[in-house]
Design a protein around this motif. Structure first.
Motif, short mmCIF file in Angstrom:
data_model
loop_
_atom_site.label_atom_id
_atom_site.label_comp_id
_atom_site.label_asym_id
_atom_site.label_seq_id
_atom_site.Cartn_x
_atom_site.Cartn_y
_atom_site.Cartn_z
N ILE A 58 -26.63 -26.95 27.03
CA ILE A 58 -25.63 -27.92 26.60
C ILE A 58 -25.49 -27.87 25.07
N LEU A 59 -24.26 -27.89 24.58
CA LEU A 59 -24.01 -27.84 23.14
C LEU A 59 -24.57 -29.06 22.43
N GLY A 60 -25.03 -28.87 21.19
CA GLY A 60 -25.49 -29.97 20.36
C GLY A 60 -26.99 -30.18 20.41
N ASN A 61 -27.46 -31.12 19.57
CA ASN A 61 -28.87 -31.45 19.56
C ASN A 61 -29.14 -32.59 20.54
N GLU A 62 -30.36 -33.07 20.57
CA GLU A 62 -30.74 -34.10 21.54
C GLU A 62 -29.90 -35.38 21.40
N LYS A 63 -29.37 -35.63 20.19
CA LYS A 63 -28.60 -36.85 19.97
C LYS A 63 -27.09 -36.67 20.23
N THR A 64 -26.66 -35.42 20.41
CA THR A 64 -25.22 -35.19 20.56
C THR A 64 -24.85 -34.48 21.87
N LYS A 65 -25.85 -34.08 22.67
CA LYS A 65 -25.56 -33.37 23.91
C LYS A 65 -24.72 -34.22 24.88
N HIS A 66 -24.80 -35.55 24.69
CA HIS A 66 -24.04 -36.42 25.60
C HIS A 66 -22.53 -36.18 25.50
N GLY A 67 -22.07 -35.60 24.39
CA GLY A 67 -20.65 -35.33 24.22
C GLY A 67 -20.14 -34.36 25.27
N GLU A 68 -20.87 -33.26 25.47
CA GLU A 68 -20.44 -32.29 26.48
C GLU A 68 -20.73 -32.80 27.90
N ILE A 69 -21.78 -33.60 28.04
CA ILE A 69 -22.05 -34.22 29.35
C ILE A 69 -20.88 -35.12 29.75
N ALA A 70 -20.34 -35.88 28.79
CA ALA A 70 -19.19 -36.75 29.06
C ALA A 70 -17.99 -35.95 29.56
#
Length: 480
Positions: A58-70
């Protein structure tokens, strides 16, 4: 004529049975199709689960991975809902690069997802993206924000009070919303829209619980859809009217064919112009009668097979027996047959109904051949009496005495060993037959019908907890 009534009613009975079967098959196909749709919907949830189970991709770090999850949740859940409703999937990643201006397409329209922590930060990212891509937000494309963030921003834009927001935060939100409108030349709600998910729902620690909730919602909606299919498939007056119309065509057509053949035997040829005005009048009246009788028979058989749960052959045999009895009563009143002849003919007319009723009431019970005639004759007599009551009045008692006499004579000719068998079979039929008739007698008041229905259910050994005993229980059941 009597034979024609039986034949016509059996043909109509076959038509109703075929209609019922076709209807049942259509319902089964619809339910199977819905099951398949639900399986496809759950498959979409599975795709999202597979994606989040490999966070290293998943793209991003642990604090930003939620963006691609969304993004995955947005596309997956939208498509799951579409599949469940048997619609074409509306969302896709196909043709979208991972770093393209849009994150996915919905109904072929570009959408950019912004799931940033903070109300103003989301709007900042929207403005930044609009400045980078001069057509985005202006050509029909739009942005998705977390649903809960969007709802709060909309309240602020509309000037509503939002508890917990500082006045400075409110001012910034309003200012940035105006900038978005100025850049796009459109209203804020056209350019920025709510996504499916709240901000917290797509975090790595919450995503599995979020997917579980979506799956449960899909399951609940699938259940509701299937229940609706079942409800819509229930017998109704509209379908009954259509079946009655078909029955009228069949009844009228058969009566017309018989009448034309009757005229032919009289030496009159339709194609040579031998028919007089009186002939055509006679044919027209007879055909109309056939259509009326056919329509009534079809409607009655539909009601018996769908509302009273009788088999089509049994329903048709009862209806035809009733029609023949009515015809015999006319012959009796016209003096064309004696009462003794009426008794014998009505019993013969009901013999088919007796056989069908016996099979329905007793199932696979084997009846000894020596007593078969006595059993069928006795039950035929019972049906004849029931069918004649409304025509004969006080004469019904005379018919009853003659039928009882027949029954006693039949028993006298049977070996003692079998007499108990005959009595038991007849008693079993009468127990169910009388109760069934009473339960579906719409002429009785509601309380009596309910009581008869209770007795019928008990006779069929229905569990006591499943039986409705009071009008209030019935109302609650019908409104549930």
């Amino acid at each position: 004529m009597k034979e024609n009534i039986h034949q016509t009613t059996q043909i109509i009975g076959d038509m109703v049975a075929a209609d019922n079967l076709r209807h049942a098959q259509q319902v089964k196909v619809a339910l199977d199709s819905q099951d398949s749709a639900f399986a496809k919907a759950i498959e979409q949830i599975g795709k999202v689960r597979n994606f989040v189970e490999t966070p290293e991709h998943i793209l991003g770090n642990e604090k930003t991975k939620h963006g691609e999850i969304a993004q995955q949740v947005e596309v997956g859940i939208r498509n799951a809902r579409d599949y469940l409703r048997q619609q074409t999937p509306s969302a896709t990643f196909e043709g979208v690069g991972r770093t393209a201006p849009e994150d996915y397409l919905i109904d072929s329209i570009q959408v950019q997802s912004k799931f940033i922590n903070g109300l103003n930060k989301n709007l900042d990212h929207v403005l930044e993206h609009m400045n980078k891509y001069e057509n985005f937000g202006r050509d029909g494309s739009y942005y998705h924000l977390p649903r809960d963030y969007y709802e709060t921003i909309q309240k602020v834009v509309k000037g509503e009070s939002v508890e917990g927001l500082a006045s400075s935060t409110v001012q910034k939100i309003q200012q940035k919303a105006q900038e978005i409108e100025q850049l796009s030349g459109k209203s804020f709600s056209e350019v920025v829209k709510p996504g499916i998910s709240r901000y917290s729902e797509v975090q790595q620690g919450n995503i599995h619980e979020t997917l579980d909730r979506h799956e449960q919602k899909l399951s609940n909606e699938n259940k509701r859809i299937k229940e609706s299919l079942g409800t819509n498939a229930q017998p109704n007056l509209g379908d009954m009217a259509q079946v009655a119309g078909k029955g009228a065509l069949i009844g009228g057509g058969i009566r017309l064919a018989f009448k034309l053949y009757e005229k032919y035997k009289q030496g009159k040829n339709l194609f040579r112009g031998d028919y007089t005005a009186d002939d055509w009048k006679e044919i027209g009246i007879d055909t109309a009668k056939g259509a009326t009788v056919g329509g009534i028979a079809a409607g009655t058989i539909y009601a018996l097979t769908n509302f009273a749960s009788l088999s089509a052959p049994l329903a048709a045999s009862f209806v035809s027996a009733g029609q023949v009895i009515a015809s015999l009563v006319n012959d009796l009143n016209a003096g064309e047959i004696s009462f003794d002849q009426f008794t014998e003919l009505s019993q013969l007319a009901c013999m088919e109904s007796a056989a069908a009723a016996l099979a329905s009431a007793l199932g696979q019970v084997i009846i000894p051949v020596p007593v078969l005639g006595a059993v069928l004759g006795t039950i035929a007599g019972r049906i004849a009496i029931d069918s004649s009551k409304k025509y004969l009045g006080k004469e019904t008692e005379r018919l009853q005495r003659q039928m009882d006499e027949y029954y006693n004579q039949s028993l006298a000719k049977i070996d003692q060993t079998y007499r108990e068998v005959v009595s038991r079979i007849v008693a079993e039929y009468e127990k169910l037959g009388d109760l069934t008739k009473a339960a579906f007698d719409t002429g009785k008041n509601v309380a009596l019908r309910l009581q008869a229905s209770i007795q019928l259910a008990e006779a069929y050994e229905v569990s006591e907890t499943d039986i409705i005993h009071e009008i209030n229980e019935l109302d609650a059941f019908m409104l549930s």
